[in-house]
Design an enzyme around this catalytic site. Structure first.
Site, PDB file in Angstrom:
ATOM      1  N   GLY A  30       0.841  -1.193   0.000  1.00 20.28           N
ATOM      2  CA  GLY A  30       0.000   0.000   0.000  1.00 20.28           C
ATOM      3  C   GLY A  30       0.874   1.241   0.000  1.00 20.28           C
ATOM      4  O   GLY A  30       1.903   1.283   0.689  1.00 20.28           O
ATOM      5  N   LEU A  33       1.257   3.004   3.413  1.00 13.36           N
ATOM      6  CA  LEU A  33       1.930   2.098   4.355  1.00 13.36           C
ATOM      7  C   LEU A  33       3.432   2.079   4.072  1.00 13.36           C
ATOM      8  O   LEU A  33       4.250   2.093   4.998  1.00 13.36           O
ATOM      9  CB  LEU A  33       1.326   0.704   4.272  1.00 13.36           C
ATOM     10  CG  LEU A  33       1.754  -0.356   5.297  1.00 13.36           C
ATOM     11  CD1 LEU A  33       3.043  -1.041   4.914  1.00 13.36           C
ATOM     12  CD2 LEU A  33       1.858   0.231   6.707  1.00 13.36           C
ATOM     13  N   ASN A  68      -0.482  11.042  -6.096  1.00 16.61           N
ATOM     14  CA  ASN A  68      -0.629   9.617  -6.398  1.00 16.61           C
ATOM     15  C   ASN A  68      -1.968   9.260  -7.069  1.00 16.61           C
ATOM     16  O   ASN A  68      -2.843   8.641  -6.473  1.00 16.61           O
ATOM     17  CB  ASN A  68      -0.456   8.799  -5.110  1.00 16.61           C
ATOM     18  CG  ASN A  68       0.326   7.518  -5.364  1.00 16.61           C
ATOM     19  OD1 ASN A  68       0.623   7.182  -6.501  1.00 16.61           O
ATOM     20  ND2 ASN A  68       0.658   6.812  -4.309  1.00 16.61           N
ATOM     21  N   ARG A  99      -4.509   7.369  -9.424  1.00 18.20           N
ATOM     22  CA  ARG A  99      -4.778   6.065 -10.035  1.00 18.20           C
ATOM     23  C   ARG A  99      -6.145   6.123 -10.702  1.00 18.20           C
ATOM     24  O   ARG A  99      -7.183   6.011 -10.045  1.00 18.20           O
ATOM     25  CB  ARG A  99      -4.740   4.949  -8.986  1.00 18.20           C
ATOM     26  CG  ARG A  99      -3.391   4.788  -8.294  1.00 18.20           C
ATOM     27  CD  ARG A  99      -2.321   4.304  -9.269  1.00 18.20           C
ATOM     28  NE  ARG A  99      -1.026   4.140  -8.616  1.00 18.20           N
ATOM     29  CZ  ARG A  99      -0.082   5.080  -8.556  1.00 18.20           C
ATOM     30  NH1 ARG A  99      -0.309   6.263  -9.117  1.00 18.20           N
ATOM     31  NH2 ARG A  99       1.065   4.845  -7.964  1.00 18.20           N
ATOM     32  N   LYS A 113       8.016  15.678  -7.865  1.00 19.04           N
ATOM     33  CA  LYS A 113       8.786  14.445  -8.092  1.00 19.04           C
ATOM     34  C   LYS A 113       8.782  14.128  -9.584  1.00 19.04           C
ATOM     35  O   LYS A 113       7.719  14.078 -10.208  1.00 19.04           O
ATOM     36  CB  LYS A 113       8.179  13.291  -7.288  1.00 19.04           C
ATOM     37  CG  LYS A 113       8.239  13.511  -5.783  1.00 19.04           C
ATOM     38  CD  LYS A 113       7.818  12.289  -4.989  1.00 19.04           C
ATOM     39  CE  LYS A 113       6.344  12.042  -4.987  1.00 19.04           C
ATOM     40  NZ  LYS A 113       5.937  10.957  -4.056  1.00 19.04           N
ATOM     41  N   ALA A 125      13.585   9.816 -12.291  1.00 18.46           N
ATOM     42  CA  ALA A 125      15.045   9.805 -12.272  1.00 18.46           C
ATOM     43  C   ALA A 125      15.654  11.189 -12.435  1.00 18.46           C
ATOM     44  O   ALA A 125      16.866  11.361 -12.284  1.00 18.46           O
ATOM     45  CB  ALA A 125      15.568   8.885 -13.372  1.00 18.46           C
ATOM     46  N   ASP A 171       6.903   6.618  -2.942  1.00 18.34           N
ATOM     47  CA  ASP A 171       6.511   6.539  -1.529  1.00 18.34           C
ATOM     48  C   ASP A 171       7.727   6.693  -0.620  1.00 18.34           C
ATOM     49  O   ASP A 171       7.675   7.370   0.410  1.00 18.34           O
ATOM     50  CB  ASP A 171       5.849   5.190  -1.231  1.00 18.34           C
ATOM     51  CG  ASP A 171       4.736   4.842  -2.207  1.00 18.34           C
ATOM     52  OD1 ASP A 171       4.088   5.762  -2.724  1.00 18.34           O
ATOM     53  OD2 ASP A 171       4.523   3.637  -2.444  1.00 18.34           O
TER      54      ASP A 171
END
Length: 310
Positions: free
Chosen positions: A29, A32, A169, A171, A229, A232, A265
């Site tokens: 997760g 998590l 994040n 989705r 973010k 690379a 994460d």
């Protein structure tokens, strides 16, 4: 230093990883992962890390909690619902190494953490925390009515002097459509103090825009610290109206990159572990890059403790 407290809100699922005839069970997760990597890096006399979710009363849930406690993640705010279970996902790997993910989470316990008999008590505790952290997935799994309760909780925490931290994040398969997502993200950013924005996710959700417009839109919502973010590439930090801080990523040879799971994460965890304990944005971003570059040299979301950089 007086101990501060951060609560990380989200969902952890049972993970089945299939390769040929072999199946390996684990847990996974996004939030998590961040909680574990933060707890590994901070002195808990300075910053304690709580995880906030709902689980079942099954043995899988028991094992999750035991594993998190071994990682020094505090579990006192996790609810156990006797009529629900954690979500499940399967990773299917084809002969070429390409992975496909299959999810069973539509009735997972984590969806109901704000609707249980214990939720009011837990919210009363959370509104007194120094920091609350959540992601776009933390929002996406909730029914609309629970999302409204969550927004009210975040507002009360801020009114009490707490700070809200959000990782975008995104989705798409967890949302009805982009309009629903954009509305939820606008509401979220309006009560966010620090935002981690994966640039690719911003482009998927809002359409490709110049970086300056992404930052301007986020600043206009009232976010005071923005961390961009870019995989690379270097990360960028914008604080208030100051100029951008550009921090180079750790360069790795291609053959050293084994598995990029949890790269974002773990970056967030590295950044927060220093930033919330008094470090500069530059030092925090360097730590984020170091943790992420270490994680992607190992298979799986959570790397062995002894593989963590000093």
């Amino acid at each position: 230093m007086t101990q501060k407290k951060i609560a990380i809100i989200g969902e952890c699922m049972i993970e089945l990883s299939e390769k040929g005839e072999n199946i390996k069970r684990g847990f996974g997760g996004d939030t998590l992962n961040t909680a574990v990597y933060m707890a590994r890096q901070v002195d808990d006399t300075q910053l304690s890390v709580d995880y906030v979710t709902a689980l079942g009363t099954d043995t899988f849930s028991d094992k999750m909690i035991a594993a998190w406690q071994q990682e020094r993640v505090k579990t006192g705010l996790i609810q156990r619902l006797d009529n629900k279970m954690p979500g499940l996902y399967v990773i299917e790997t084809d002969p070429h190494g390409e992975r496909t993910f299959w999810y069973w989470r539509s009735d997972a316990a984590a969806r109901y953490w704000l609707d249980s008999p214990e939720s009011d008590r837990i919210c009363q505790q959370l509104e007194r925390y120094d920091y609350l952290y959540l992601s776009g997935i933390s929002l996406a799994i909730l029914p609309v009515s629970s999302r409204d309760k969550l927004m009210a909780l975040l507002a009360r925490c801020r009114a009490n002097g707490g700070k809200i931290i959000f990782d975008n994040n995104y989705r798409p398969h967890l949302w009805f459509d982009k309009t629903e997502t954009q509305t939820a993200y606008r509401n979220m950013l309006n009560c966010t103090d620090m935002a981690f924005l994966t640039l690719d996710d911003e482009h998927f959700l809002w359409g490709e825009q110049p970086l300056s417009e992404v930052i301007a839109r986020t600043r206009a919502a009232g976010v005071s610290e923005i961390v961009i973010k870019r995989g690379a590439e270097s990360c960028l930090v914008a604080i208030d109206d100051n100029s951008l801080i550009d921090v180079a990523a750790v360069r790795l040879a291609k053959e050293k990159i084994i598995d990029t799971t949890a790269a974002g994460d773990s970056f967030s965890a590295g950044y927060l572990s220093l930033r919330l304990t008094g470090a500069s944005p530059e030092a925090a971003a360097e730590r984020g890059h170091l943790i992420a570059s270490t994680v992607i040299q190992h298979r799986g979301a959570i790397i062995p403790l002894d593989a963590m950089p000093k």
